[in-house]
Design a protein around this motif. Structure first.
Motif, short mmCIF file in Angstrom:
data_model
loop_
_atom_site.label_atom_id
_atom_site.label_comp_id
_atom_site.label_asym_id
_atom_site.label_seq_id
_atom_site.Cartn_x
_atom_site.Cartn_y
_atom_site.Cartn_z
N LYS A 134 -6.51 5.56 1.69
CA LYS A 134 -5.27 5.07 1.12
C LYS A 134 -5.19 5.48 -0.36
CE LYS A 134 -7.18 0.48 0.12
NZ LYS A 134 -7.01 -0.98 0.33
N GLU A 136 -3.40 4.12 -3.91
CA GLU A 136 -2.73 2.99 -4.53
C GLU A 136 -2.53 3.27 -6.01
OE1 GLU A 136 -3.95 -1.01 -2.28
OE2 GLU A 136 -5.68 0.04 -3.13
N HIS A 137 -1.68 2.47 -6.61
CA HIS A 137 -1.44 2.57 -8.05
C HIS A 137 -1.15 1.17 -8.58
CE1 HIS A 137 2.86 1.88 -7.44
NE2 HIS A 137 2.82 2.76 -6.47
N GLU A 155 9.31 3.25 -5.55
CA GLU A 155 8.28 4.09 -4.96
C GLU A 155 8.72 5.54 -4.81
OE1 GLU A 155 5.19 3.38 -4.40
OE2 GLU A 155 5.45 1.32 -5.08
N VAL A 168 0.88 -1.18 0.00
CA VAL A 168 0.00 0.00 0.00
C VAL A 168 0.91 1.23 0.00
CG1 VAL A 168 -1.81 1.25 1.21
CG2 VAL A 168 -1.78 -1.25 1.27
N PRO A 169 1.04 1.94 -1.12
CA PRO A 169 1.99 3.05 -1.19
C PRO A 169 1.77 4.11 -0.12
CG PRO A 169 1.20 2.48 -3.37
CD PRO A 169 0.38 1.68 -2.41
N ASP A 215 -1.41 -1.19 8.02
CA ASP A 215 -0.93 0.08 7.46
C ASP A 215 -1.64 1.26 8.09
OD1 ASP A 215 0.87 -1.13 5.57
OD2 ASP A 215 -0.89 -1.72 4.42
#
Length: 420
Positions: free
Chosen positions: A206, A208-209, A319, A197-198, A382
């Protein structure tokens, strides 16, 4: 207040003009190397700006290919070289070195903004005048202070031509006069960065990509990497790469540059959304260099799980957490917000409900179950880390001075621990 920013746009250059800009970039690199050689040969008392200026003027007369570089761009190389030594003396950077042909980014400065003569000719394209190149097109993706919009406070002060694996780009230096933003009234949020989870927020949100390359592009990249490995077997050690191998290298570089551009686009959009939504953003003060160290070890003490650690290091670098934090810093400052950094150790293992760290609480990458018999809280791992990050700020454990308009207030703010 005056704000200095940059805007990068893609240039559309025909083959002939592209070769001309390449000549200017090589001349600029050669000018830097000549200045460095001159600096090393001259005694200390003669290393002055006036003597260096006279030397490069004479060099432009004696060496023909240096004439491809405009005079103002040559002066920009001189100023950059002297600034590099000043940064070295003040402890901000290492000493200047010779620039190699293969590892140096090709770039040319255009220090005078009034000579660019920027005009918008289409909804998607604009025209700019480059010295000794002529009128060229560039991709219009942002409004620029040109024409009637330009004045003493809002104008383009210069530009820089930069070449990457996708071609030539122009980076405009934009000066604008803006009113100081009011304090952002948005809520506080803690952010935990990761691989799966970036960005995980303390309020449960959250970002995300997906993969930066499509399945077809990833298959092509794998095929090209195997092709390059096969061609390298026929390459002599220390010898130059063949034209066929260099062509494969260029294709690999284009795919990786495309992935990098998509990653930066996602980062810009995500950080803009965060800066507009939240007034105070708290992140971890990560030592990314230490996190991405190799696990090979030494001959006496070889490392373990070297391949797995190498894959993790590639994911960490992919990242680009450092660039993400930098973007958050200046965008929050533009919106009147605050960026705060807190100590990173323990945020993933500590329970955000009871504040106790117990071994084995993080059962997996996504699940956190507190092993404290008096608590037993469970939730997303997270988001738990994001709540811990925000809690450290609320109790006053700030690792690094905050960046933004309200940095002083954020550093001085200390609140008692509260149940979130």
């Amino acid at each position: 207040m005056k704000r200095q920013s940059r805007h990068r746009a893609r240039l559309s250059l025909p083959a002939a003009l592209c070769a001309r800009v390449d000549e200017q970039a090589h001349a600029a690199r050669a000018m830097w190397n000549l200045l460095h050689a001159w600096w090393q040969m001259m005694p200390k008392e003669k290393r002055t700006l006036a003597n260096a200026d006279a030397a490069i003027r004479q060099a432009r007369k004696d060496i023909d290919f240096l004439g491809a570089l405009p005079a103002q761009a040559a002066q920009a190389v001189l100023k950059t070289y002297f600034q590099a030594w000043k940064n070295c003396w003040e402890g901000r950077a290492d000493a200047p070195k010779f620039k190699t042909r293969l590892r140096t980014v090709m770039a040319v400065d255009v220090p005078q903004g009034q000579h660019l003569n920027i005009v918008r000719v289409h909804r998607r394209w604009g025209m700019v005048n480059l010295p000794k190149v002529g009128r060229v097109r560039f991709r219009w993706t942002k409004e620029l202070p040109v024409g009637r919009r330009a004045n003493r406070d809002n104008r383009i002060t210069g530009a820089r031509l930069v070449k990457d694996d996708l071609g030539w780009h122009i980076s405009f230096r934009v000066q604008t006069h803006e009113t100081e933003p009011e304090a952002h009234q948005g809520p506080e949020v803690g952010i935990d960065v990761g691989i799966a989870v970036p960005l995980a927020l303390s309020d449960g949100g959250k970002f995300e990509h997906g993969a930066w390359l499509t399945d077809r592009e990833q298959s092509k990249l794998l095929r090209l990497e195997r092709r390059s490995a096969a061609l390298q077997q026929h390459r002599k050690r220390g010898g130059k790469a063949s034209k066929r191998l260099q062509y494969v290298y260029d294709q690999i570089a284009r795919l990786r540059a495309k992935a990098k551009r998509r990653r930066q686009d996602w980062q810009h959009k995500t950080t803009t959304t965060i800066a507009r939504t939240y007034g105070t953003v708290v992140v971890e003060a990560l030592q990314i260099t230490n996190m991405a160290k190799s696990a090979k070890g030494t001959i006496d003490r070889p490392g373990k799980n070297v391949a797995q650690k190498a894959g993790l290091n590639r994911s960490i670098h992919s990242e680009a957490w450092g660039r993400m934090v930098d973007m958050l810093g200046y965008k929050l400052a533009q919106h009147g917000g605050t960026l705060v950094k807190v100590p990173a150790p323990g945020t993933s293992q500590r329970c955000s409900m009871c504040g106790v760290t117990t071994p084995g609480s993080r059962e997996s990458q996504a699940v956190f179950v507190c092993k404290n018999p008096d608590c037993g809280w469970s939730g997303n791992a997270d988001h738990n880390a994001g709540r811990n990050v925000l809690h450290l700020y609320r109790i006053g454990l700030v690792a690094i001075p905050a960046a933004g308009r309200r940095s002083r207030q954020a550093r001085e703010r200390v609140q008692p621990a509260t149940v979130r």
